[in-house]
Design a protein around this motif. Structure first.
Motif, PDB file in Angstrom:
ATOM      1  N   PHE A 164       0.814  -1.215   0.000  1.00 34.82           N
ATOM      2  CA  PHE A 164       0.000   0.000   0.000  1.00 34.82           C
ATOM      3  C   PHE A 164       0.847   1.264   0.000  1.00 34.82           C
ATOM      4  N   THR A 165       2.064   1.174   0.541  1.00 33.02           N
ATOM      5  CA  THR A 165       2.950   2.336   0.506  1.00 33.02           C
ATOM      6  C   THR A 165       3.225   2.746  -0.930  1.00 33.02           C
ATOM      7  N   LEU A 180      -9.172   3.905   1.572  1.00 33.48           N
ATOM      8  CA  LEU A 180      -8.950   3.400   2.932  1.00 33.48           C
ATOM      9  C   LEU A 180     -10.249   3.362   3.726  1.00 33.48           C
ATOM     10  N   ASN A 181     -11.048   4.424   3.623  1.00 33.93           N
ATOM     11  CA  ASN A 181     -12.310   4.465   4.380  1.00 33.93           C
ATOM     12  C   ASN A 181     -13.244   3.335   3.981  1.00 33.93           C
ATOM     13  N   HIS A 182     -13.320   3.057   2.672  1.00 35.54           N
ATOM     14  CA  HIS A 182     -14.179   1.965   2.211  1.00 35.54           C
ATOM     15  C   HIS A 182     -13.671   0.622   2.729  1.00 35.54           C
ATOM     16  N   TYR A 183     -12.368   0.431   2.682  1.00 33.97           N
ATOM     17  CA  TYR A 183     -11.755  -0.805   3.184  1.00 33.97           C
ATOM     18  C   TYR A 183     -11.988  -0.958   4.690  1.00 33.97           C
ATOM     19  N   PHE A 184     -11.715   0.094   5.459  1.00 33.78           N
ATOM     20  CA  PHE A 184     -11.899   0.038   6.914  1.00 33.78           C
ATOM     21  C   PHE A 184     -13.362  -0.186   7.291  1.00 33.78           C
ATOM     22  N   GLU A 185     -14.272   0.420   6.543  1.00 36.55           N
ATOM     23  CA  GLU A 185     -15.705   0.271   6.816  1.00 36.55           C
ATOM     24  C   GLU A 185     -16.112  -1.199   6.724  1.00 36.55           C
ATOM     25  N   LYS A 186     -15.679  -1.853   5.657  1.00 35.80           N
ATOM     26  CA  LYS A 186     -16.045  -3.258   5.451  1.00 35.80           C
ATOM     27  C   LYS A 186     -15.407  -4.152   6.505  1.00 35.80           C
ATOM     28  N   ASP A 204      -2.408   1.693   7.291  1.00 36.70           N
ATOM     29  CA  ASP A 204      -3.319   0.854   6.522  1.00 36.70           C
ATOM     30  C   ASP A 204      -3.562  -0.480   7.234  1.00 36.70           C
ATOM     31  N   GLY A 205      -3.114  -0.591   8.466  1.00 37.36           N
ATOM     32  CA  GLY A 205      -3.288  -1.821   9.222  1.00 37.36           C
ATOM     33  C   GLY A 205      -4.369  -1.687  10.279  1.00 37.36           C
ATOM     34  N   ILE A 206      -4.797  -2.848  10.806  1.00 35.58           N
ATOM     35  CA  ILE A 206      -5.825  -2.882  11.849  1.00 35.58           C
ATOM     36  C   ILE A 206      -5.319  -3.746  12.996  1.00 35.58           C
ATOM     37  N   PHE A 207      -5.443  -3.240  14.216  1.00 39.44           N
ATOM     38  CA  PHE A 207      -5.012  -3.927  15.433  1.00 39.44           C
ATOM     39  C   PHE A 207      -6.271  -4.252  16.237  1.00 39.44           C
ATOM     40  N   VAL A 208      -6.558  -5.565  16.376  1.00 39.91           N
ATOM     41  CA  VAL A 208      -7.811  -6.020  16.990  1.00 39.91           C
ATOM     42  C   VAL A 208      -7.507  -6.969  18.140  1.00 39.91           C
TER      43      VAL A 208
END
Length: 435
Positions: A164-165, A180-186, A204-208
């Motif tokens: 993504f960079t 990014l917003n569309h990806y994060f939303e889903k 661009d990562g997610i920490f869950v």
């Protein structure tokens, strides 16, 4: 001993109360309304009007009107509800209504209304800047606002978009935010569905985390199911991207289970709900093994899952400070839930006629080693995701390399050793320069 209020004191309280208060006769007429009630419903307490007639007769107010009718004509001890109310200025309110009917012999009822609109807006805004579980923990737990943490067994999921960079350098900022917003939303929808708590978005990562703040006995299983659903959802994400003239995305995921410190971290003036410790750090290493479309879990996760896992590959890593290797497994499914789009299945290979040798370099994290090696790209897949690198250099599985082709750089990960070289997976850069 608490004495009874005088009439003057009672009047003072109701006149200055932030809650809307009125007394309604047995036939529905307003006999008294305090200033807050007059303002809320746009009425004059001296006017001769029934309570429900003061409310605009529109669909948004149906529940409120019915509540008042039931209270006046179906005498009960009390009625209570949270309903919508749209006023004469078309402003929508969320209100908590309490209607007190002393007994059937009394001719009046007391109506008390608390306008929750602003509070609900604040809560909603809070939830948008953090996860719903964290908002609930902070607002509803006695110590939710205090600094401190506890050691708790949880499962950590980390995802990251591959390459993504490189993509971000070619997109204008407004398109970058859209994609990014569309990806994060889903992804957020899927994480919430599986009871995961998003700690934060990291670029661009997610920490869950699964299992905190709320306890989840099956946190490991939920994390794996969530990961598979996230990868499967990338088809829908990329379909939308293509329809809107945006580049396709690839995501890798790593999962680990173990003890972590969870709680409020920071200063008295600024803090956040966080998750930290060796379990978190190891998850980052595991996530780094995965290329687009892959999910890796540690054996710690596997031990906590009773359902059957579909395992397609296995490797080992040495955790920082550990004395023995930890098994890491690539998974394709759990129970009946499976990945439905694997890039490395049924690869169509094309022999390359280019006999040039290309310099390549090892990567240590984001640092490029100075030592130069030489290799040939003898085959490539039709989709240009994989290639065979022929080299005399011994390469470790999962090693990251940077290849220089025609003064441009492409990045790849070593996937496996083949008879005539190493199968590599391109992770970023302009693959179109390789024909």
């Amino acid at each position: 001993m608490i004495r009874e209020l005088s009439a003057e004191q009672s009047s003072f309280i109701t006149q200055n109360s932030g809650d809307a208060v009125c007394i309604v006769s047995s036939t529905g007429y307003i006999e008294y309304a305090n200033p807050a009630m007059e303002k809320l419903f746009g009425i004059d307490s001296n006017s001769n009007i029934k309570l429900w007639d003061a409310i605009p007769f529109i669909a948004d107010n149906d529940d409120l009107i019915q509540l008042f009718l039931d209270a006046v004509y179906q005498k009960k001890d009390s009625h209570e509800a949270i309903v919508n109310y749209r006023d004469n200025e078309d402003k929508l309110h969320n209100i908590h209504v309490r209607i007190i009917c002393p007994n059937e012999d009394k001719l009046e009822v007391l109506v008390v209304i608390t306008d929750l609109t602003q509070l609900l807006k604040l809560n909603k805004a809070f939830e948008r800047y953090t996860s719903r579980d964290i908002a609930k923990y902070v607002l509803e737990t006695p110590d939710g606002h205090k600094r401190g943490g506890i050691n708790k067994e949880v499962s950590i999921l980390m995802s990251d978009l591959r390459g993504f960079t490189s993509i971000s350098t070619k997109l204008p900022p407004d398109e970058l935010i859209v994609i990014l917003n569309h990806y994060f939303e889903k992804m957020s929808e899927i994480i919430e569905k599986n009871n995961g708590t998003i700690i934060e978005f990291l670029g661009d990562g997610i920490f869950v985390v699964f299992g905190a703040p709320s306890d989840l006995p099956d946190h490991a299983s939920l994390a794996v199911k969530c990961a598979i659903e996230m990868e499967n959802a990338m088809d829908e994400v990329n379909k939308w991207n293509i329809e809107n003239g945006l580049p396709e995305l690839e995501m890798g995921i790593g999962i680990n289970s173990g003890l972590a410190i969870v709680g409020n971290i920071g200063s008295e003036n600024k803090m956040k709900y966080g998750c930290m410790g060796a379990t978190v750090n190891l998850t980052g290493r595991v996530e780094g093994l995965a290329v687009g479309g892959q999910i890796y879990i540690t054996e710690n996760v596997q031990k906590l899952i009773s359902e059957e896992l579909i395992i397609s590959d296995e490797t080992s890593i040495l955790p920082k400070g550990a004395s023995k290797l930890l098994r890491v497994l690539e998974i394709e499914g759990i129970g009946d839930l499976q990945l439905h789009n694997r890039f490395d299945k049924n690869l169509e290979w094309i022999d390359r006629t280019d006999d040039n040798e290309y310099p390549f370099f090892m990567l240590d994290g984001k640092t490029v080693d100075e030592e130069k090696f030489i290799g040939k790209l003898i085959r490539i897949t039709k989709d240009k995701k994989y290639s065979i690198l022929s080299t005399k250099t011994v390469l470790d599985e999962k090693a990251n390399i940077m290849i220089k082709i025609n003064n441009e750089y492409v990045y790849a990960k070593v996937m496996a050793e083949e008879e005539d070289g190493y199968r590599i997976r391109f992770t970023s850069g302009n693959k179109e320069i390789i024909s």
